[in-house]
Design a protein around this motif. Structure first.
Motif, short mmCIF file in Angstrom:
data_model
loop_
_atom_site.label_atom_id
_atom_site.label_comp_id
_atom_site.label_asym_id
_atom_site.label_seq_id
_atom_site.Cartn_x
_atom_site.Cartn_y
_atom_site.Cartn_z
N TYR A 28 2.76 5.97 -7.12
CA TYR A 28 1.69 6.46 -7.99
C TYR A 28 1.44 7.95 -7.78
N LEU A 29 1.38 8.37 -6.52
CA LEU A 29 1.07 9.79 -6.25
C LEU A 29 2.30 10.67 -6.36
N VAL B 53 3.75 12.67 -0.93
CA VAL B 53 3.52 11.34 -0.35
C VAL B 53 4.77 10.48 -0.51
N ILE C 146 -4.70 1.46 -8.14
CA ILE C 146 -3.67 0.71 -7.43
C ILE C 146 -4.03 -0.76 -7.30
N ARG D 65 7.29 0.37 -4.99
CA ARG D 65 7.39 1.75 -5.47
C ARG D 65 8.10 1.78 -6.83
N THR E 293 -7.71 6.67 -7.37
CA THR E 293 -6.38 6.20 -7.01
C THR E 293 -6.40 4.76 -6.51
N TRP E 294 -7.33 4.46 -5.58
CA TRP E 294 -7.35 3.12 -4.99
C TRP E 294 -7.70 2.07 -6.02
N LEU F 50 1.32 3.73 -3.21
CA LEU F 50 0.89 5.13 -3.05
C LEU F 50 2.05 6.07 -3.37
N VAL G 293 0.84 -1.21 0.00
CA VAL G 293 0.00 0.00 0.00
C VAL G 293 0.87 1.26 0.00
#
Lengths: 315, 332
Positions: free
Chosen positions: A137-138, A142, A219, A193, A215-216, A134, A130
């Motif tokens: 992707y973000l 973050v 992912i 990542r 986003t979720w 995150l 997770v």
């Protein structure tokens, strides 16, 4: 040889991107595709001899730990036998100082060690995937925060921090598992990542975003299925690492505390007898080595099975 | 390069600050250092208050952290509050223990590097030979063994070996409990005898896992260079096999392993803690165990900071070594 940029992913098969184009029957089509991919991996794994042998040994060990106590005549709580009895038909591994049957203790310790290792691996993998996804992707803030957190946890010696938390809260097995998980997600986060950074540039992610996926959803539906190979391999290897980490922490007396037990606790309590009564040490030692060795081999087999470029085992 | 090192050190300061603050909060929540005193018979509330004031535990956590930090950077690491230690100076205890552990870590790392590189290169040059398969299997086995179990096994054989020596009329050689004592007194032969006997078993146990990692890593990187274009060119020019392997392939194949060794220090350190426990050395391991058991906050902070700084320094060493050994990498 279609794709060499992401060697550990099971190839560029953005299944959900095709599903998005076939709204109605998309789901059915999607799951059929995924099964084929899974079948290929499974067939490769089943034909990996070393991994399958290891798997069989591991299953026997799990049976020994969880089903063994049902058939064994002594309980791990029963300390009515004599102190330090030599191995015999009744006590194949002898008895401990307080008169407990070593084999019964060993079953109990193996149970706890396997439970701890599984919890550590599941939690660490969930956290790592997770946070890593995150971050990748973000990006931006973050990403920076997660990566600094990784740096931070890497410089704090886990053995000391774990010992302090366990001493403060409790030395029960799930607490030890929680604390160890807190210090084992960084590797998985880094790998996730890195893979997310490259996957997020692909067209299928862009297409999903254009369709309005959040986003979720991106992912979990688009990124994670495409890196399931490296996630599975690393989760498996984390189990082996966790077995050794737990044993070490408990060995120096700062991990699992009685009444819970583990293989590390058993070794720690009995190793001073290694010269006079070697059986009290070699039993738990052998179980620790077998667990981590077989899991390492299984991880290796999974790596080969998921790797689209490997040629060692035919699909 | 100098600028890069300075910049990296500056970047690691905030991380160290956050790390020490978190450690401080954690250590503070560990328990009440005054509870043992309170539990003693004949101790009045005034005594407890006096100790609380002298330890500074009556103030809020941020103030206490700031006090701790300012005195820490000035070299005052506080005193131990564990009973029976006579309020020992944390700086002395931790640095003494660090020296004991560092000796063990350095010897084990050097031995692991030399042996690991040698075995890795041989396994790569003779790929798929019996030697290669044996080395691979042993490495897998070593990976799966906990350090403390290796130490226990070596210790038990050491004791039996000593018994054999005494039965043959010789002196006991291998020391299975405690670090070398008495310094460098006695003749040269005696010192060698004493130090080798003391260091042999702990170093061997600690070395095994790093050795396995380095030999696998060296094998992989050696295979990669052996298959590279410039090695083929060197062969095509008609250079001898030995010259190609050592002058061309080996030197470049060393780079990743040397870097790994610097990054690996933290892990070896954890292993050293367990080895010490088995062989009864009073190093960082015993300091940690007693500090955690006896709720000794200053000692724990000293311990954590020393280890955290070592990890930061060795990570930096790894980066700098990498850039120094591989001219393709430029640190900016």
């Amino acid at each position: 040889m279609a794709d060499v940029t992401t060697p550990t992913t099971p190839g560029p098969r953005p299944a959900s991107a095709t599903a998005a184009g076939r709204a109605g029957s998309g789901h059915e089509f999607d799951s059929a595709k995924t099964r084929t991919q899974g079948q290929i991996v499974l067939r490769r794994f089943l034909r990996h001899r070393l991994a399958m042998t290891s798997f069989a040994v591991l299953v026997l060990l799990v049976l020994f730990a969880f089903a063994g106590p049902l058939f064994w005549s002594f309980s791990y709580e029963d300390s009515s036998s004599g102190s330090y009895l030599a191995p015999s038909g009744a006590h194949p591994l002898g008895t401990t100082e307080v008169g407990k049957d070593m084999l019964a203790l060993l079953m109990r310790g193996t149970q706890y060690s396997i439970e701890i290792a599984l919890v550590v691996s599941l939690l660490a993998t969930a956290m790592g995937v997770v946070l890593g996804a995150l971050a990748g992707y973000l990006r931006g803030f973050v990403d920076a925060t997660v990566m600094r957190l990784v740096d931070l946890l890497l410089i704090l010696p886990y053995i000391a921090v774990a010992a302090i938390i366990i001493r403060t809260v409790s030395g029960s097995w799930y607490m030890v598992a929680l604390v160890l998980a807190l210090f084992h997600w960084m590797q998985i986060a880094r790998i996730t990542r890195a893979e997310t950074l490259s996957l997020a540039q692909r067209e299928f992610v862009e297409a999903a975003r254009a369709c309005g996926a959040g986003t979720w959803r991106i992912i979990f539906k688009h990124l994670v299925p495409n890196m399931i190979g490296s996630i599975t391999v690393n989760a498996t290897l984390t189990v082996a690492t966790a077995v050794l980490a737990e044993a070490g922490l408990s060995f120096i007396g700062l991990g699992v505390q009685l009444p819970d037990t583990s293989l590390g606790v058993i070794v720690s309590e009995n190793y001073p007898q290694v010269v006079q009564r070697p059986w009290l040490f070699w039993g738990p030692f052998l179980v620790i080595v077998l667990i981590s060795l077989t899991i390492n081999f299984i991880g290796d087999g999974l790596r080969d099975a998921f790797d689209p470029r490997q040629t060692k085992v035919r699909a | 390069m100098i600028r890069y090192i300075i910049r990296r050190l500056l970047i690691s300061i905030p991380i160290l600050l956050v790390g020490t603050f978190l450690s401080f909060v954690l250590v503070a929540s560990l328990g009440d250092p005054l509870s043992e005193l309170r539990a003693k018979p004949g101790v009045t509330e005034a005594d407890v208050q006096a100790l609380a004031q002298s330890l500074g535990v009556d103030k809020p956590i941020l103030v206490r952290y700031w006090d701790w930090l300012t005195s820490f950077v000035q070299g005052d690491w506080g005193t131990s509050v564990a009973l029976g230690q006579a309020r020992a100076d944390v700086y002395t205890v931790v640095t003494d223990a660090l020296w004991v552990t560092a000796q063990l870590v350095i010897f084990a790392q050097l031995l692991a590097l030399v042996l690991g590189v040698a075995v890795g290169v041989l396994a790569a040059v003779r790929q798929y030979s019996i030697f290669d398969y044996t080395a691979t299997s042993l490495a897998f086995l070593a990976f799966s063994m906990p350090v403390f179990c290796v130490a226990i096994i070596l210790k038990s054989y050491g004791i039996q070996f000593n018994n054999l020596l005494t039965s043959m009329g010789a002196d006991r050689w291998l020391t299975t409990a405690g670090p070398p004592t008495g310094g460098f007194s006695g003749g040269f032969g005696e010192v060698i005898f004493k130090y080798s006997g003391t260091f042999l078993l702990p170093t061997l146990s600690l070395m095994l896992i790093s050795f396995a990692a380095y030999s696998r890593f060296q094998r992989a990187s050696m295979l990669e260079t052996l298959h590279s274009d410039y090695v083929r060119t060197a062969r095509a020019k008609g250079l001898s096999q030995g010259r190609v392997i050592f002058r061309h392939a080996f030197r470049n194949a060393l780079i990743p392993v040397v870097t790994l060794a610097a990054l690996n220090v933290g892990q070896v350190f954890t292993g050293a803690i367990m080895t010490e426990q088995v062989f009864g050395w009073n190093g960082m391991g015993s300091v940690l165990v007693s500090a955690v058991r006896q709720y000794d906050p200053n000692m724990l902070m000293g311990w954590l900071v020393v280890v955290a700084i070592s990890v930061v320094v060795f990570n930096l060493v790894a980066d700098v070594l990498y850039a120094y050994l591989d001219p393709r990498i430029r640190l900016g």
